[in-house]
Design a protein around this motif. Structure first.
Motif, mmCIF file in Angstrom:
data_model
loop_
_atom_site.group_PDB
_atom_site.id
_atom_site.type_symbol
_atom_site.label_atom_id
_atom_site.label_comp_id
_atom_site.label_asym_id
_atom_site.label_seq_id
_atom_site.Cartn_x
_atom_site.Cartn_y
_atom_site.Cartn_z
ATOM 1 N N ALA A 1 -38.721 -40.146 55.870
ATOM 2 C CA ALA A 1 -39.915 -40.848 55.439
ATOM 3 C C ALA A 1 -41.349 -39.977 55.689
ATOM 4 C CB ALA A 1 -39.727 -41.673 56.575
ATOM 5 N N GLY A 2 -42.134 -39.220 54.921
ATOM 6 C CA GLY A 2 -42.960 -39.052 55.304
ATOM 7 C C GLY A 2 -44.215 -39.064 56.450
ATOM 8 N N ILE A 3 -44.651 -38.797 57.191
ATOM 9 C CA ILE A 3 -45.393 -38.704 58.412
ATOM 10 C C ILE A 3 -46.302 -37.527 58.878
ATOM 11 C CG2 ILE A 3 -43.433 -37.749 59.902
ATOM 12 C CD1 ILE A 3 -43.753 -39.943 61.654
ATOM 13 N N ALA A 4 -47.860 -38.457 59.655
ATOM 14 C CA ALA A 4 -48.321 -37.414 59.861
ATOM 15 C C ALA A 4 -48.482 -36.628 61.312
ATOM 16 C CB ALA A 4 -50.275 -38.113 59.559
ATOM 17 N N GLU A 5 -48.116 -35.897 61.539
ATOM 18 C CA GLU A 5 -47.102 -35.326 62.689
ATOM 19 C C GLU A 5 -47.845 -34.619 64.172
ATOM 20 O OE1 GLU A 5 -42.995 -32.782 64.818
ATOM 21 O OE2 GLU A 5 -44.474 -32.256 62.222
ATOM 22 N N ARG A 6 -47.910 -34.997 65.126
ATOM 23 C CA ARG A 6 -49.025 -35.245 65.289
ATOM 24 C C ARG A 6 -48.250 -33.926 66.592
ATOM 25 N NH1 ARG A 6 -52.073 -39.011 67.362
ATOM 26 N NH2 ARG A 6 -50.764 -38.906 69.252
ATOM 27 N N VAL A 7 -48.552 -32.030 67.126
ATOM 28 C CA VAL A 7 -47.710 -31.687 68.101
ATOM 29 C C VAL A 7 -49.318 -30.807 68.540
ATOM 30 C CG1 VAL A 7 -46.945 -29.225 68.327
ATOM 31 C CG2 VAL A 7 -46.278 -30.709 66.615
ATOM 32 N N LEU B 1 -46.191 -39.477 53.606
ATOM 33 C CA LEU B 1 -47.519 -39.674 55.176
ATOM 34 C C LEU B 1 -46.893 -41.626 54.928
ATOM 35 C CD1 LEU B 1 -50.289 -38.018 54.218
ATOM 36 C CD2 LEU B 1 -49.118 -38.299 56.425
ATOM 37 N N ALA B 2 -46.196 -42.132 54.633
ATOM 38 C CA ALA B 2 -45.620 -43.716 54.255
ATOM 39 C C ALA B 2 -46.691 -44.529 55.141
ATOM 40 C CB ALA B 2 -44.383 -43.837 54.423
ATOM 41 N N ASN B 3 -46.256 -44.343 56.703
ATOM 42 C CA ASN B 3 -47.008 -45.042 57.772
ATOM 43 C C ASN B 3 -48.460 -45.086 58.235
ATOM 44 O OD1 ASN B 3 -46.733 -42.552 58.733
ATOM 45 N ND2 ASN B 3 -46.451 -43.403 60.684
ATOM 46 N N THR B 4 -48.960 -44.259 57.525
ATOM 47 C CA THR B 4 -50.372 -43.466 57.674
ATOM 48 C C THR B 4 -51.528 -43.981 56.474
ATOM 49 O OG1 THR B 4 -50.522 -41.721 57.253
ATOM 50 C CG2 THR B 4 -50.395 -42.039 59.467
ATOM 51 N N GLY B 5 -50.594 -43.781 54.922
ATOM 52 C CA GLY B 5 -51.451 -43.757 54.118
ATOM 53 C C GLY B 5 -51.880 -42.167 54.099
ATOM 54 N N SER C 1 -53.505 -48.114 58.333
ATOM 55 C CA SER C 1 -52.551 -49.882 58.525
ATOM 56 C C SER C 1 -51.556 -49.521 58.763
ATOM 57 C CB SER C 1 -52.780 -50.665 57.614
ATOM 58 O OG SER C 1 -53.782 -51.594 57.255
ATOM 59 N N LYS C 2 -51.352 -48.793 59.938
ATOM 60 C CA LYS C 2 -50.031 -48.074 60.513
ATOM 61 C C LYS C 2 -48.822 -49.364 60.534
ATOM 62 C CE LYS C 2 -49.676 -45.717 63.611
ATOM 63 N NZ LYS C 2 -49.759 -44.322 64.996
ATOM 64 N N ALA C 3 -49.550 -50.723 60.998
ATOM 65 C CA ALA C 3 -48.452 -51.612 61.839
ATOM 66 C C ALA C 3 -47.370 -52.558 60.628
ATOM 67 C CB ALA C 3 -48.504 -52.263 62.522
ATOM 68 N N ALA C 4 -48.522 -52.504 59.495
ATOM 69 C CA ALA C 4 -47.972 -53.143 58.152
ATOM 70 C C ALA C 4 -47.319 -52.068 57.472
ATOM 71 C CB ALA C 4 -49.601 -53.678 58.086
ATOM 72 N N ASN C 5 -47.854 -50.830 57.423
ATOM 73 C CA ASN C 5 -46.550 -49.815 56.818
ATOM 74 C C ASN C 5 -45.912 -49.771 57.192
ATOM 75 O OD1 ASN C 5 -49.305 -49.754 54.812
ATOM 76 N ND2 ASN C 5 -50.292 -48.071 55.959
ATOM 77 N N LEU C 6 -45.614 -50.038 58.197
ATOM 78 C CA LEU C 6 -43.856 -49.029 58.884
ATOM 79 C C LEU C 6 -43.334 -50.839 59.161
ATOM 80 C CD1 LEU C 6 -42.459 -47.560 60.836
ATOM 81 C CD2 LEU C 6 -43.459 -48.705 62.668
ATOM 82 N N LYS C 7 -44.059 -51.916 59.334
ATOM 83 C CA LYS C 7 -43.003 -53.174 59.246
ATOM 84 C C LYS C 7 -42.745 -53.302 58.109
ATOM 85 C CE LYS C 7 -43.713 -58.265 59.975
ATOM 86 N NZ LYS C 7 -43.199 -57.908 58.219
ATOM 87 N N ARG C 8 -43.488 -52.709 56.874
ATOM 88 C CA ARG C 8 -42.507 -53.118 55.563
ATOM 89 C C ARG C 8 -42.226 -51.713 55.035
ATOM 90 N NH1 ARG C 8 -41.019 -55.409 51.314
ATOM 91 N NH2 ARG C 8 -41.785 -55.484 49.282
ATOM 92 N N SER C 9 -42.412 -50.554 55.471
ATOM 93 C CA SER C 9 -40.929 -50.197 55.156
ATOM 94 C C SER C 9 -39.802 -49.921 55.584
ATOM 95 C CB SER C 9 -41.169 -48.386 55.820
ATOM 96 O OG SER C 9 -41.718 -48.154 57.425
ATOM 97 N N ILE C 10 -39.430 -50.807 56.749
ATOM 98 C CA ILE C 10 -38.972 -51.388 57.753
ATOM 99 C C ILE C 10 -37.443 -52.061 56.702
ATOM 100 C CG2 ILE C 10 -37.276 -51.687 59.761
ATOM 101 C CD1 ILE C 10 -39.285 -50.012 61.040
ATOM 102 N N GLU C 11 -38.660 -53.134 56.158
ATOM 103 C CA GLU C 11 -37.873 -53.932 55.018
ATOM 104 C C GLU C 11 -38.013 -53.561 54.092
ATOM 105 O OE1 GLU C 11 -41.089 -57.508 56.497
ATOM 106 O OE2 GLU C 11 -42.202 -56.467 54.239
#
Length: 296
Positions: free
Chosen positions: A97-103, A55-59, A27-37
């Motif tokens: 912020a924890g994130i799954a990074e793609r390179v 991994l705060a935005n992805t779970g 639920s990336k969009a919802a997680n991101l919205k909540r983190s910004i709040e």
């Protein structure tokens, strides 16, 4: 301790925040919205650093590498990273912020560091835990220390905190504050009202190195995996200065840190300093020999 006006202006107290939240996998969009709040709420309470979970935005509990790859994004140009950079600028706050990074075709369990002036840097988790080995590469950026207007920031992620070498090297490189996005899970023997093992390790490493450590954990159960909460902020003398947080609620911990007092904490008395007392004529030089110590 009474400080002069000059000391107070050069080494002001800074308010820091550990954000404990409940991301939902996918639920990336919802997680991101909540983190910004929650970042906005922390900034409204005067925080100049806000740390989010791993991994705060992805779970966290991915079902496959394909799912992890689809949820991951570029740093700093991806959607989540750009949103966190924007809120850091807008709220004049530093965000870790924890994130799954793609390179390209590689994935990293990473943390983005942003501030009022924009993107600062990235840390990639060095020590992978459990099934993370199925999805991520081990970190390849070492242990950077980010120099900011509020002090020198380091970052670690979750299982990194089980390795004292990590904290020692950050201290030897001059870090004042270590930010830890994390997803702590139950450990063997850790039950009931026992303090989380991770909290004990953070306290010990803070004391042994004169570091402030901001631990931001998550809560909830994801695809059968429970997470234990109990986020914590530890001062440079090794004692908790906020938390532990609850085991099952979203909340924000706040604490005030003074960098002059932090750097003094490494001086235990007139004779002893936890960094300069090291016997680097005996220890393996990879434990920090060769880096000049900050003199202030």
């Amino acid at each position: 301790m009474v400080r002069t006006a000059d000391e107070a202006s050069v080494f002001p107290d800074v308010v820091v925040a550990s954000i404990q939240m409940a991301p939902k996998v996918g639920s990336k969009a919802a997680n991101l919205k909540r983190s910004i709040e929650l970042i906005e709420e922390a900034a409204g309470h005067g925080a100049v650093i806000a740390v989010l979970p791993e991994l705060a935005n992805t779970g966290y509990v991915f079902s496959s590498r394909r799912e992890a790859f689809e949820l991951a994004e570029a740093v700093p140009d991806g959607e989540s990273a750009s949103a966190w950079i924007d809120v850091a600028r807008r709220c004049k706050i530093h965000v870790v912020a924890g994130i799954a990074e793609r390179v390209e075709d590689r994935l990293y369990n990473a943390a983005i560091v942003a501030g009022p002036k924009g993107y600062i840097g990235t840390y990639r988790k060095l020590h992978l835990w459990g099934d993370e080995h199925l999805f991520f590469e081990s970190g390849d950026l070492g242990l950077p220390v980010f120099h900011t207007e509020i002090g020198r920031l380091g970052a670690v992620i979750c299982y990194d905190g089980w390795f004292p070498e990590v904290y020692r090297l950050l201290a030897m490189r001059g870090a004042d504050i270590v930010c830890m996005p994390t997803n702590w899970v139950p450990m063997p023997g850790q039950a009931g009202e026992h303090m989380a093992m991770a909290n004990t390790l953070a306290m010990a490493n803070a004391h042994s190195n004169g570091l402030n450590i901001i631990c931001a954990d998550r809560i909830g159960t994801e695809r059968g995996q429970p997470f234990i909460g109990q986020s914590l902020i530890v001062g440079a003398q090794g004692w908790p200065i906020a938390g532990p947080a609850s085991k099952d609620r979203e909340e924000i911990l706040y604490a005030s840190i003074n960098l002059k007092e932090t750097r003094r904490a490494r001086h235990l008395n007139a004779f002893n300093d936890v960094l300069r007392d090291r016997r680097d004529d005996i220890y393996d030089p990879m434990l920090g020999t060769g880096w000049p110590l900050p003199r202030h």
